[in-house]
Design an enzyme around this catalytic site. Structure first.
Site, short mmCIF file in Angstrom:
data_model
loop_
_atom_site.label_atom_id
_atom_site.label_comp_id
_atom_site.label_asym_id
_atom_site.label_seq_id
_atom_site.Cartn_x
_atom_site.Cartn_y
_atom_site.Cartn_z
N LYS A 118 44.35 -31.94 -17.23
CA LYS A 118 45.07 -31.41 -16.07
C LYS A 118 46.24 -30.52 -16.48
O LYS A 118 46.57 -29.57 -15.77
CB LYS A 118 45.54 -32.55 -15.18
CG LYS A 118 44.38 -33.23 -14.46
CD LYS A 118 44.82 -33.99 -13.25
CE LYS A 118 43.60 -34.38 -12.45
NZ LYS A 118 43.90 -35.11 -11.23
N LYS A 211 33.28 -32.72 -14.42
CA LYS A 211 33.08 -33.61 -13.29
C LYS A 211 33.44 -32.93 -11.97
O LYS A 211 34.28 -32.03 -11.95
CB LYS A 211 33.86 -34.91 -13.48
CG LYS A 211 35.26 -34.92 -12.98
CD LYS A 211 35.82 -36.34 -12.92
CE LYS A 211 37.18 -36.32 -12.25
NZ LYS A 211 37.13 -36.12 -10.82
N LYS A 214 38.27 -32.95 -6.62
CA LYS A 214 38.95 -32.40 -5.45
C LYS A 214 39.75 -31.18 -5.82
O LYS A 214 39.89 -30.25 -5.05
CB LYS A 214 39.94 -33.44 -4.90
CG LYS A 214 39.33 -34.44 -3.98
CD LYS A 214 40.43 -35.34 -3.44
CE LYS A 214 40.35 -36.71 -4.05
NZ LYS A 214 41.41 -37.04 -4.98
P1 ATP Z 1 41.67 -34.83 -8.55
O1 ATP Z 1 40.90 -33.61 -8.99
O2 ATP Z 1 42.84 -34.50 -7.67
O3 ATP Z 1 42.03 -35.74 -9.70
P2 ATP Z 1 39.39 -36.44 -8.03
O4 ATP Z 1 38.22 -35.78 -7.41
O5 ATP Z 1 39.34 -36.67 -9.50
O6 ATP Z 1 40.68 -35.62 -7.61
P3 ATP Z 1 40.72 -38.95 -7.58
O7 ATP Z 1 41.52 -39.15 -6.34
O8 ATP Z 1 41.46 -38.61 -8.83
O9 ATP Z 1 39.63 -37.81 -7.28
O10 ATP Z 1 39.81 -40.21 -7.86
C1 ATP Z 1 39.44 -41.14 -6.84
C2 ATP Z 1 38.29 -42.00 -7.29
O11 ATP Z 1 37.07 -41.25 -7.34
C3 ATP Z 1 38.47 -42.60 -8.70
O12 ATP Z 1 37.93 -43.90 -8.69
C4 ATP Z 1 37.64 -41.69 -9.56
O13 ATP Z 1 37.18 -42.33 -10.74
C5 ATP Z 1 36.47 -41.37 -8.63
N1 ATP Z 1 35.88 -40.08 -8.95
C6 ATP Z 1 36.51 -38.88 -8.94
N2 ATP Z 1 35.65 -37.90 -9.27
C7 ATP Z 1 34.45 -38.49 -9.50
C8 ATP Z 1 33.16 -37.99 -9.88
N3 ATP Z 1 32.98 -36.70 -10.08
N4 ATP Z 1 32.15 -38.88 -10.02
C9 ATP Z 1 32.35 -40.21 -9.82
N5 ATP Z 1 33.55 -40.75 -9.47
C10 ATP Z 1 34.58 -39.89 -9.30
MG MG Z 2 41.04 -37.45 -10.50
#
Ligand code: ATP
Ligand code: MG
Length: 349
Positions: A118, A211, A214
Site C-alpha cells: 500500500k 487481489k 476496494k
Molecule cells: P482495501 O483495498 O481498502 O484494503 P479490501 O478490498 O482489501 O480493501 P478490506 O476491507 O481490507 O478489503 O478487507 C475486508 C475483508 O475482505 C478481509 O477479511 C479481507 O481478507 C477480505 N478480502 C479482501 N479482498 C479479498 C479478496 N480479493 N479475496 C478474498 N478475500 C478478500
Molecule cells: Mg485490504
C-alpha cells in the site's frame, strides 16, 4: 466486573469503508461471517479508523460507513443476533492499540507485506497509521478477547502478528496477569484465523496476479456487491483472459491465473468444486463461459444489491443500528481495557 478466567469462544472481524464491497470481500470473508452467526457469538465491525490510514474524503466517509453496514445486513448479518458497529464509536480499540504499539516490535511491522504494497515506492510519505495498522487490528480483536477471526487469505500475516502480540503481552505481564486472577497467565487468547471461505483469495479481473481490492483505482478490476446485471456482464466480458479454451481438468489451469480466477469464482458462487466446473465447461471458449458466469453472479448478487439500496434509503435507521451495536460492543470491551490498565500498572479511578 470480573472477567472470566479463560476467554469464551467469540468471533470478531471487520471491513474497511474504503469503497464498495466486492465479490472478494463477500466470498473471502462475508459468507463465513454469516454462517458463523449460527454457532458463535459474533462481533462485526466497519473499521473506519483503519480506512483513514489512506486518505478518505470526509464528504464521502459517512456514506461509505453506512453502505458497508447496509451490505453486511443485506448479505445476511443479523444486527440483533450479532453485534454490528463502526470502530470509531468504541474508543477502547484505539486505547488498546496504543498499548500494543508498545508491545509490538519494529522488526515485526517491518515484515508486513500489506504496508509495503500500500505504501508503494513513496514509503516516506505513507501515514504512520498505515504502518501501525496491524497493531490496531490486533486491538480490534483482542479488546473482546475474541478467539476466531474469519478473514480472506491476504490477512493471514496480520493475524499471525496479532497472535505474536497477544503472546508477548501474556509473557511480559505474566505475574500481574496471574495476580488479576488469570491463573494460567493467559490473559489474551491467541486468535485463530478462519481462512476457509469458498474463495479465500479472489483476484482482480484485470490482472490475475493481483487481489481484487476496494482501493484498486480501476472499477473494472472488481465486481461490486451493488453492481447491476448489465455492469456485471460488462465487467466479466472485459475480464482479462488468455486465448486458449477452458481446460477439462484443474491441471490445465496452471500458469493461467486469469482462467483459474474466473473458474474459482464460478465454483464458489455455484457451490461446486473447480473440477466440477471444468467437467461442465472444459473445451468451451471464454465467451460462453463468461456469459454463464455473469448470469450466476447477477443471480447471487442481485438480491444483496436490492436490499442494500433499500436499507440505504434510511440512513438514520442504519445509524441507530450502529449506535446500538457500539453500546453493546463497549460493554464487552470496557472491562477488558480496565483489566489491561490494571495489568500494565496505570492508576485508574
Ligand atoms: P482495501 O483495498 O481498502 O484494503 P479490501 O478490498 O482489501 O480493501 P478490506 O476491507 O481490507 O478489503 O478487507 C475486508 C475483508 O475482505 C478481509 O477479511 C479481507 O481478507 C477480505 N478480502 C479482501 N479482498 C479479498 C479478496 N480479493 N479475496 C478474498 N478475500 C478478500
Ligand atoms: Mg485490504
Amino acid at each position: 466486573m470480573q472477567l472470566p478466567q479463560k476467554p469464551t469462544p467469540r468471533v470478531f472481524s471487520g471491513m474497511q469503508p474504503t469503497g464498495n464491497l466486492h465479490l472478494g470481500n463477500y466470498l473471502g470473508a462475508m459468507v463465513r461471517w454469516v454462517e458463523m452467526q449460527q454457532s458463535h457469538e459474533c462481533i462485526y465491525c466497519v473499521v473506519d479508523m483503519h480506512a483513514i490510514t489512506m486518505w478518505q474524503d470526509p464528504k464521502e466517509l459517512k456514506g461509505q460507513i453506512r453502505s458497508v453496514a447496509a451490505a453486511y445486513m443485506a448479505a445476511g448479518l443479523d444486527p440483533k443476533r450479532s453485534i454490528l458497529f463502526n470502530q470509531s464509536q468504541v474508543p477502547e480499540h484505539a486505547e488498546l492499540a496504543w498499548v500494543f504499539n508498545c508491545v509490538a516490535r519494529l522488526g515485526w511491522l517491518n515484515r508486513m507485506t500489506q504496508f509495503k504494497e500500500k505504501a508503494g515506492k513513496d514509503r516516506e510519505n505513507a501515514s504512520v497509521g498505515l504502518y501501525v495498522y496491524p497493531n490496531l487490528m490486533a486491538a480490534d480483536i483482542l479488546a473482546y478477547r475474541a478467539t476466531h477471526v474469519p478473514v480472506g487469505d491476504d490477512q493471514k500475516q496480520h493475524l499471525e502478528l496479532a497472535r505474536d502480540i497477544a503472546q508477548k503481552f501474556n509473557n511480559d505481564f505474566k505475574p500481574w496477569i496471574e495476580k488479576a486472577g488469570h491463573a494460567d497467565g493467559a490473559f489474551f487468547p491467541l486468535p485463530e484465523p478462519v481462512i476457509t471461505g469458498p474463495a479465500t483469495r479472489v483476484m482482480s479481473l484485470r490482472d490475475g496476479t493481483k487481489k481484487m481490492s476496494k482501493s484498486d483505482p480501476s472499477d473494472l478490476s472488481r465486481i461490486n456487491l451493488t453492481d447491476d446485471a448489465d455492469t456485471i456482464a460488462k465487467k466479466i466480458q472485459k475480464a482479462k483472459t488468455d486465448p486458449e479454451p477452458l481446460p477439462s481438468e484443474e491441471k490445465g489451469l496452471e500458469g493461467r491465473p486469469e482462467a483459474e480466477n474466473l473458474v474459482g469464482i464460478y465454483a464458489a458462487l455455484a457451490g461446486k468444486s473447480k473440477a466440477e466446473v471444468l467437467a461442465e465447461f472444459g473445451g468451451a471458449q471464454f465467451s460462453a463461459f463468461k456469459k454463464s458466469l455473469a448470469e450466476l453472479c447477477s443471480a447471487r448478487l442481485g438480491p444483496i444489491a436490492a436490499e442494500t439500496k433499500r436499507l440505504m434509503s434510511d440512513p438514520s435507521g442504519i445509524d441507530a443500528i450502529l449506535a446500538d451495536g457500539a453500546a453493546r460492543a463497549r460493554a464487552l470491551a470496557k472491562p477488558v481495557l480496565d483489566e489491561v490498565k490494571d495489568i500494565v500498572g496505570f492508576v485508574r479511578s
